[in-house]
Design a protein around this motif. Structure first.
Motif, mmCIF file in Angstrom:
data_model
loop_
_atom_site.group_PDB
_atom_site.id
_atom_site.type_symbol
_atom_site.label_atom_id
_atom_site.label_comp_id
_atom_site.label_asym_id
_atom_site.label_seq_id
_atom_site.Cartn_x
_atom_site.Cartn_y
_atom_site.Cartn_z
ATOM 1 N N PHE B 17 0.715 -1.135 0.043
ATOM 2 C CA PHE B 17 -0.024 0.122 -0.030
ATOM 3 C C PHE B 17 0.891 1.467 -0.121
ATOM 4 N N THR B 48 -4.985 -9.088 5.642
ATOM 5 C CA THR B 48 -4.966 -8.630 4.360
ATOM 6 C C THR B 48 -4.766 -9.977 3.256
ATOM 7 N N ASN B 51 -7.960 -10.845 2.554
ATOM 8 C CA ASN B 51 -8.552 -10.201 1.590
ATOM 9 C C ASN B 51 -7.920 -10.355 0.048
ATOM 10 N N LEU B 57 -8.852 -7.470 -2.529
ATOM 11 C CA LEU B 57 -7.536 -6.824 -2.853
ATOM 12 C C LEU B 57 -6.960 -7.145 -4.219
ATOM 13 N N PRO E 91 -12.645 6.221 10.325
ATOM 14 C CA PRO E 91 -11.823 5.790 9.372
ATOM 15 C C PRO E 91 -11.136 6.445 8.414
ATOM 16 N N ARG E 92 -11.631 7.713 8.192
ATOM 17 C CA ARG E 92 -10.991 8.615 7.381
ATOM 18 C C ARG E 92 -9.763 9.393 8.025
ATOM 19 N N ARG E 128 2.094 3.547 12.413
ATOM 20 C CA ARG E 128 0.937 3.922 11.487
ATOM 21 C C ARG E 128 0.412 5.256 11.780
ATOM 22 N N VAL E 135 -7.947 1.727 7.762
ATOM 23 C CA VAL E 135 -7.162 0.531 7.246
ATOM 24 C C VAL E 135 -6.161 -0.094 8.285
ATOM 25 N N SER E 137 -5.400 -2.912 11.081
ATOM 26 C CA SER E 137 -5.981 -4.195 11.276
ATOM 27 C C SER E 137 -6.784 -4.054 12.547
#
Ligand SMILES: Nc1ncnc2c1ncn2[C@@H]1O[C@H](COP(=O)(O)OP(=O)(O)OP(=O)(O)O)[C@@H](O)[C@H]1O
Ligand SMILES: Nc1ncnc2c1ncn2[C@@H]1O[C@H](COP(=O)(O)OP(=O)(O)OP(=O)(O)O)[C@@H](O)[C@H]1O
Ligand SMILES: CC(C)C[C@H](N)C(=O)O
Ligand SMILES: [Mg+2]
Ligand SMILES: [Mg+2]
Lengths: 387, 255, 295, 407, 235
Positions: B17, B48, B51, B57, E91-92, E128, E135, E137
């Motif tokens: 990504f 992932t 997915n 994905l 989420p955004r 992160r 996105v 986990s």
């Protein structure tokens, strides 16, 4: 003693509402003044409003409603498109239910096709059509040799298209010296700003604009001219309808505007009294003179037919002559187009001979010429089936 | 166990990504009748991987084969038609549909209806019987006519997994099937899972080591996007690298 | 050449006016998820208020007060109506704003009549700023452009710097979770809605006299603004900015270069252009040119 | 019974009963007006049903649905004109179905374009397509008849047992048959797996492909089916009006279709009520009062606040409350009802008087309303109306606040 | 004992269904109470009712103030934080922005729990920091949700299944964190599935069933009363 109910189908809401309402008031006023004892048949007229919101489709709904409520006389004028639709619908209705036919009196829609290719026995136009108005204009333009280049700016629907077409034809035939330097059809009642049109007119080098625009399309055009500070003569039909004179008067510069119409602001005699009364009562100008014509005509026809029955009235209407402002008018039997004269008027400040301003402004429309019916009459282009 | 040809093969899978590479050269094989558990720290890339396999994905590189067909670029619904189903870590349900209708939708493709839909629901007795069976097995019969939004969290999880099961796929991917279930639910659920996946290929992500050691034939450990080990439960439990990265010292014998 | 420069400038100023409108719409959509169908009505209301206020106290007061008034009314509407239906989803909100647009249209016609009103550019701004090859560029257009740019700057700054922007964006997905963090979500929403409406009203104050102030103005501008916001990418302020300019230039160009195209002429196609662009863009980029999200 | 299935059952039953009622009701009236209204209701119900398939079943909000009703109308009118001109041996009664099929064929490529994404992109792309259809119709007068439109005579072709559709009642029978057919088709749709899958696509498009189905293909199926119904509805409208103008494509049409279907509600009953409401308001109400648009706006606003599930939802809730015995004719309920009526009367009087004001010139200051002559020049009627409104609101609030017997 | 949080006669539910039917308990500062129960027993509903997210009747007093009837943001401003079981990260927004939103408006008080602390103790999140939370986990989201709640310097923490989806090592970390919070004087209402974790960290345990608390007592008392365990917690 009888009462005749007339359905008025025209826009009472939306962008054309002001004109629709003014027309309605005019019809009602004339029905009141010329009804009962004041007309040869002695009938009372009642005019009931049906709002068509300016749309052909709503007009049909309104027509259905009116017919269901027992109306047999329908008057309509604001928009040739709508008139076509109503004329078709009336013809169909009368074919399906011949026992109670409906008459359509068109008091303003000027598309020549209505009494031409698509004429109908049940449709009567009580105003001059575009060919007649154009004839009057061209007559007048012939006397203005300085004017060599004109621009045609019109609404893109039946009325504007026909005006443009017939103007070009008439000019080609009778005034070859006059050049049409530009021509434009714009969507009706969509534009808010006519600045680009004004730019194009200026760029074309035209000395005058011929336009059939009415309502907001006229008002916006004038505003754009004023904003660009140009004094271009306008030759037009509908500069006196509600909203237009006050816009004309408001600008920084006097606007040279010529109008071909059935009326002007300072009629004499009986008509002058009627107009003054109307103005007093409604605080508005009386500009839809065809309403006067219409009631006069119905009265005359009903008295001759000795009936208010629509079929009988339709039968006697063909060829009927009756008095209107400025003389006599005749309903031509072949195509149901009324033969009548027109004024060419000019927008100018009020003076002692023309004291009544348009819309209460200090300007008014002053007659320059009256062109009689005989000079405007056009050949018949109609071949209608008669029941 | 006899090693037949693998049903599902993941070879050299990479998933990027932007700048971050979440999966790095993952190679994995699952055989028919095998239960494979995927464990690893949070954010290791387990979901992932799911997915990528299920088609949500598009992998950056690598190959995925199902029954010997390359599926890495196949649309999701085609993969399912080939016999691949999955459940989600965060339940993906149809809020206004009843539990029964969820299962009905899930059982519809395996019922062979395809896009031919003219029969009324009431007339599809085979489908309905099958759905009733699933409602019983999932212990959702009492809630059959409630909408998904009305279910409690664990019931929603059950339904999500139930949909994957009801589609009768040969390969099942279950993402944390017992998360959010109470001990009693889990205790009931694990035998059910074992029962229902007999003869099929099960791939599951799970953090509950009790469940993992109870169900899995093999365990794959994914750490920071790389496959650290893939072996039998005993070997994994004993693997010091796995202990360091994931289980922690105390959790070797987690219940 | 002169036609080119003039239409460029006209297109830019029209585009910037569109931007002021679509900025409000985008703000309301990106932050609250509400497709505000009454946006054009707020624009109209701004113009009418300005007309009345300018008559009372002059243009500058109108410029200040009309957006404030409209913003206040919109905030009130949010508190009394929109907030209550928010629980039923965005479609309910859409329906309510649709209803509001009808009501405002009728009320405006009742109060100010059905025809256009006489709302004019103030004398101090009615001159021309400069003359280019004989063509005067009106000072008022320049004023509009400047104001629009200031608005864009202010908005971008606000979204970047303030936490209010964060709160509303977060509340879009999980309003309850934001509330549980101690933020008064309904009040922030009310503020955003009011601001968006005030922006529309500001555009109305400026556009009402540049064009015409009449009851049809809401409808005329309403769908174009949607097109702009969508083409730019719903929820993206920059997207709205570029799309507004694009649309402004495109439409002015189509009208002023009246090329013949087969049986038709370009100016006849002008009303069609925005929608053709909309379909094209969405077919290629479902999120719009610069949009980050879809629904 | 669980709530959803109760709603489904009662809703479908009510919808079908209403449909049947519509079919037979006008036979009881002699009036052509009633017949015309009923015809329009049938047509509107069909259009709303079409919208319902998209929105209610599949969650697709179309902002340009008039493109499909309009396409049906034009297809029908062109065929009718050809029939009028050439006397093909094609019964006019078949035109609606043919036009429906034609529209469905048209919808196939357009739908492919539109249904690739749900949600806002769908809504906006349909808006674009709808506007384009309208603009093209206006720009291509040779095909669309321009502003004046096209008209034809529906009484064409061979009369069949004395039936030629010229009579309003014959046409009505045709409309009623199609409306019932549409109702049964949509009912059927909601009772097949396709219906369920469409619901699934509506609720969570992410999950559907994992059940083996391609969401876009499902959406496209719904879209084409909806276009078929829309086309039939448009064609019937064309036969009813005997005219088609480019206005059939207007955003206004799309808008009212959307608004009234949503106002109706999302069960099968919704579109039926929506259609009835649409005609009542747009045709009926506008004949009675100039304030009809204001009322429409208010109805939408209040409707969403008080009946978020649509009128159908309100009706079903009332049914349920009656069944559960929570709603009975006791004093508080009567007071509430009385209060609501007072507020309504006061509000209507106020609005009507306000609309009289600009018309003093034409029609005089007196507004006649329900047998009363309200002189808007006097303060008393105003005071009375305001008083009535306030009284009504106060009563309703009081009952609600004290929650006496109110559900 | 008069706790900082006193709940009595709490009724709550969704529409027609009544989930809580007279729940009452007390929770003092510096104490962890774990609520156990089967799936669907209403533990999450209890948490939501305390937070003002579902309509409820009865009484919830926090430091002498009635919470019922207040909107959630007012409750939060009284020092109550809530970690929902569905995590509800925004989420955004990026991880850092999510945390920033946790900082209470206007509250400038100095505190231990800062974004820097989060990034120190949860390296997974630090890496992160600028990634959109949507996105992350599942486990990362869980950590974020918990940390976000701490940003507001709460005095009462309501956590709904904080360890769900966490790897065993992180579970241990959360376990330690909860103890630390208690030692800092926070009152913690822990809703848990994992019996062993609850037994290990909780001062007192409560078991829910049929919309009421059917057991309240210490860990020992619970393990001692086999019938409670058998009837309400096991198969
Ligand atoms: N679309 C994306 N863009 C950027 N990063 C992503 C994206 N999707 C996932 N990631 C990152 O990839 C990493 C792996 O995520 P994944 O969901 O696969 O973890 P996981 O192993 O399932 O963990 P858990 O046990 O917590 O569920 C995470 O750190 C996540 O933030
Ligand atoms: N939004 C809702 N609408 C209707 N019923 C609901 C809703 N949310 C929960 N319920 C019902 O309320 C009951 C209690 O739910 P709750 O989520 O409080 O249970 P829980 O004890 O937290 O269970 P879990 O372990 O599954 O989280 C359940 O029966 C559930 O079906
Ligand atoms: C009333 C008039 C302006 C109508 C116009 N002459 C037309 O034919 O459409
Ligand atoms: Mg995961
Ligand atoms: Mg829970």
């Amino acid at each position: 003693g009888e009462t005749v109910r007339i359905a008025f189908i025209d826009p009472l809401s939306g962008p054309m509402a002001d004109i629709g309402r003014n027309s309605l008031r005019s019809w009602q006023f004339m029905a009141e003044r010329l009804g009962g004892g004041a007309n040869p048949a002695g009938v009372r007229f009642v005019v009931a409003p049906f709002d068509n919101k300016g749309s052909p489709h709503e007009s049909l709904n309104a027509l259905k409603a009116a017919i269901d409520q027992g109306f047999r006389y329908v008057v309509q004028g604001n928009g040739s498109g709508v008139t076509h639709v109503l004329a078709d619908a009336v013809a169909r209705h009368n074919a399906r239910r011949p026992e109670a036919p409906v008459l359509l009196l068109n008091y303003a829609a000027t598309d020549p096709a209505l009494t031409g290719e698509r004429c109908s026995y049940w449709h009567f136009r009580i105003e001059a059509d575009t060919t007649m108005k154009v004839a009057a204009l061209v007559d007048f333009l012939a006397e203005q040799p300085a004017l060599q280049k004109v621009y045609l700016l019109n609404q893109d629907y039946a009325h504007g298209q026909q005006l443009a077409r017939h103007f070009k034809e008439a000019v080609a035939e009778r005034l070859p010296a006059l050049e049409v330097v530009g021509e434009e059809l714009h969507p009706a009642f969509q534009l808010r700003d006519f600045a680009p049109q004004v730019q194009r007119v200026l760029a074309s080098g035209a000395q005058a604009v011929v336009t059939g625009n009415w309502g907001e399309d006229f008002v916006h055009l004038v505003q754009a001219l004023q904003a660009a500070k140009v004094q271009l003569p306008l030759f037009t039909y509908y500069a006196a309808l509600p909203g237009a004179p006050s816009t004309l008067a408001k600008g920084p510069l006097p606007m040279p505007v010529y109008q071909v119409a059935l009326h002007h602001n300072n009629p004499e005699g009986e008509m002058g009294r009627l107009a003054a009364d109307f103005r007093r009562r409604h605080k508005e100008d009386f500009v839809v003179y065809a309403t006067h014509t219409g009631i006069q005509m119905l009265g005359a026809a009903m008295s001759r037919a000795r009936s208010t029955d629509t079929r009988r009235v339709a039968d006697v209407l063909g060829g009927l002559a009756f008095p209107v402002l400025g003389g006599m008018a005749t309903m031509r039997g072949d195509d149901h187009q009324l033969q009548l004269g027109q004024f060419i008027t000019r927008w100018q400040p009020v003076d002692t001979r023309h004291p009544v301003g348009a819309e209460g402004t200090d300007h008014t429309f002053v007659p320059q010429r009256y062109i009689a019916a005989s000079a405007l009459s056009q050949p018949v282009r109609c071949n209608m089936p008669r029941p | 166990m006899a090693m037949s040809a693998p049903v599902l093969t993941v070879a050299g899978l990479h998933q990027r990504f932007g700048a971050t590479e979440v999966l790095r050269n993952v190679n994995l094989q699952a055989h028919a009748g095998e239960r494979l558990a995927l464990i690893g720290p949070n954010g290791a890339g387990k979901s992932t991987l799911f997915n990528a396999i299920s088609g949500l994905l598009r992998p950056s590189a690598g190959d995925i084969r199902l029954h010997d067909r390359a599926i890495a670029a196949m649309p999701v619904h085609r993969r399912h038609q080939l016999g691949l189903a999955r459940s989600f870590q965060i339940s993906q349900l149809f809020a206004h549909l009843t539990v029964r209708d969820h299962l009905r939708c899930a059982a519809c493709w395996p019922d062979g209806q395809g896009y031919r839909f003219w029969r009324l629901l009431g007339r599809q007795s085979a489908l309905n019987a099958r759905v009733d069976g699933w409602l019983e097995r999932l212990a959702l019969a009492a809630r059959a006519d409630d909408t998904a939004a009305e279910l409690s969290y664990a019931e929603q999880r059950t339904l999500d997994i139930g949909m994957a099961l009801a589609s009768e796929a040969q390969v099942l991917l279950l993402d944390e099937p017992t998360a959010g279930m109470s001990r009693s639910e889990t205790a009931r659920f694990v035998p059910l899972l074992r029962d229902l996946t007999k003869g099929k290929t099960l791939l599951m992500v799970e953090h509950d080591m009790g469940v993992v050691f109870e169900l899995a034939d093999r365990i794959a450990v994914l750490v920071q996007g790389e496959l650290l080990a893939c072996d039998t439960p005993q070997a994994i439990r004993a693997n010091p690298a796995v202990q360091r990265a994931y289980l922690g010292q105390a959790h070797g014998d987690h219940t | 050449m002169e036609l080119f420069v003039l239409s460029l400038l006209n297109g830019l100023s029209y585009g910037l006016l569109l931007f002021m409108l679509s900025a409000g719409l985008t703000l309301i959509f990106s932050l609250m998820g509400v497709l505000n169908f009454a946006h054009g009505s707020f624009y109209m209301l701004g113009a009418y208020f300005a007309h009345t206020l300018a008559g009372l106290w002059g243009f500058w007061w109108a410029l200040l007060l009309a957006p404030l008034l409209v913003g206040g009314l919109a905030a009130l509407f949010h508190a009394q109506v929109l907030r209550r239906v928010a629980a039923h989803g965005h479609v309910a909100e859409l329906l309510v704003t649709f209803g509001l647009s009808y009501v405002l249209l009728e009320v405006v016609q009742l109060v100010w009549g059905r025809g256009p009103v006489d709302y004019r550019v103030p004398v101090s701004l009615s001159g021309s700023l400069f003359t280019l090859w004989d063509v005067r560029f009106p000072a008022y257009r320049a004023f509009t452009m400047a104001l629009a740019l200031i608005v864009l700057g202010g908005l971008a700054l606000w979204l970047r710097l303030s936490r209010g922007g964060l709160v509303v964006q977060a509340a879009l997905s999980h309003p309850q979770a934001v509330q549980c963090l101690g933020h008064n979500v309904p009040r922030v929403f009310m503020g955003v809605f009011g601001c968006g409406a005030a922006l529309a009203a500001l555009a109305g104050v400026l556009g009402g006299n540049a064009f015409v102030t009449e009851p049809g103005m809401a409808a005329t501008v309403g769908s174009i603004v949607f097109v702009v916001a969508v083409v730019g990418g719903l929820g993206s302020l920059w997207g709205a900015f570029w799309a507004s300019l694009l649309m402004g230039l495109l439409q002015t160009a189509a009208v002023s270069w009246d090329l013949p195209l087969g049986g038709l002429r370009l100016s006849q196609l002008a009303p069609l252009l925005p929608y053709a662009l909309l379909v094209l863009v969405l077919a290629l980029y479902p999120r719009g040119l610069m949009g980050q999200r879809e629904s | 019974m669980a709530r959803s299935s109760f709603a489904g059952f009662v809703g479908s039953a009510l919808a079908l009963v209403l449909g049947l009622l519509l079919t037979v009701a006008p036979l009881a009236f002699e009036s052509r007006y009633a017949l015309g209204m009923a015809s329009q209701v049938g047509i509107a119900v069909l259009a709303c049903l079409s919208f319902h398939v998209l929105w209610g079943q599949c969650g697709l909000l179309s902002f340009g649905h008039a493109a499909y009703t309009g396409a049906g109308a034009y297809l029908c009118m062109h065929t009718l004109q050809a029939l009028n001109a050439q006397a093909w041996p094609l019964p006019v009664a078949l035109l609606p179905l043919l036009a429906g099929l034609g529209t469905a064929v048209l919808a196939l490529p357009l739908g492919w374009l539109c249904t690739r994404r749900p949600g806002t992109p769908f809504a906006m792309i349909t808006l674009g397509v709808g506007e384009l259809a309208w603009a093209v119709a206006l720009m291509w007068p040779a095909w669309s008849g321009g502003e004046a439109g096209l008209s034809g005579n529906r009484a064409a072709g061979p009369a069949w047992n004395g039936w030629d559709l010229g009579q309003a009642s014959h046409l009505y029978a045709l409309i009623a048959a199609h409306t019932l057919l549409g109702l049964v088709l949509v009912w059927g749709l909601t009772h097949t797996t396709l219906g369920r899958l469409l619901n699934a696509v509506r609720d969570n498009p992410l999950r559907v492909p994992l059940l083996g189905y391609d969401p876009q293909r499902l959406r496209l199926m719904a879209f084409v089916f909806a276009a078929f119904l829309a086309g039939v509805s448009g064609a019937l409208a064309a036969l009813h009006q005997e005219i088609v103008t480019p206005e059939v494509f207007s955003v206004h049409r799309s808008g009212s279709l959307l608004l009234f279907t949503l106002l109706g509600g999302a069960t099968l009953l919704g579109p039926v009520l929506g259609g009835v409401l649409m005609v009542t308001v747009m045709v009926g109400l506008s004949g009675f009062t100039p304030a009809w648009l204001l009322y429409t706006g208010l109805v939408f606003m209040l409707g969403v606040v008080w009946a978020p599930q649509g009128v159908a939802g309100l009706l079903l809730a009332a049914c349920r409350a009656c069944v559960d015995g929570r709603w009975r004719p006791d004093v508080p309920n009567a007071v509430f009802l009385f209060g609501a009526l007072c507020a309504l009367a006061g509000g209507v009087a106020l609005v009507e008087m306000a609309y009289q004001l600009p018309q003093h010139g034409t029609l005089g200051p007196v507004r006649h309303l329900a047998g009363l002559a309200l002189d808007t020049g006097q303060p008393t009627p105003w005071a009375a109306a305001v008083g009535l409104l306030l009284l009504g609101v106060a009563l309703c609030r009081w009952v609600r606040k004290n929650k006496v017997g109110w559900p | 004992m008069s706790g900082a949080l006193v709940v009595s006669g709490l009724h709550a539910g969704y529409g027609q269904s009544r989930v809580l039917q007279g729940v009452g308990f007390e929770l003092a500062a510096g104490q962890i109470v774990a609520v156990l129960g089967r799936n669907g027993s209403g533990r999450s509903t209890l948490a939501r009712a305390l937070m003002g997210l579902v309509p409820a009747r009865g009484s919830v007093r926090w430091r002498g103030q009635e919470l019922l009837g207040r909107p959630p943001h007012a409750i939060a401003r009284l020092g109550v934080a809530y970690v929902p079981e569905s995590r509800d990260v925004f989420p955004r927004l990026s991880v850092a922005q999510n945390l920033a939103l946790g900082l209470q408006p206007g509250a400038g008080r100095p505190q231990r729990w800062t974004p820097e602390w989060v990034f120190d103790s949860f390296p997974a999140l630090a890496a992160r920091r600028h990634v959109a939370a949507g996105v992350l986990s599942g486990g990362e989201q869980q950590m974020l949700s918990l940390c976000r709640a701490l940003m507001g310097a709460p005095q009462l923490l309501i956590v709904d299944e904080p360890t769900e989806g966490l790897a065993p090592q992180v579970v241990a970390q959360v376990d330690a964190l909860l103890r630390e919070l208690r030692d800092q004087g926070l009152a913690v209402l822990l809703i848990e599935q994992k019996l062993d974790l609850s037994l290990a960290v909780a001062d007192r345990l409560a078991v829910m069933g049929h919309g009421r608390l059917v057991f309240e007592g210490s860990a020992n008392a619970l393990t001692g009363s086999r019938d409670v365990v058998r009837e309400w917690l096991e198969v």
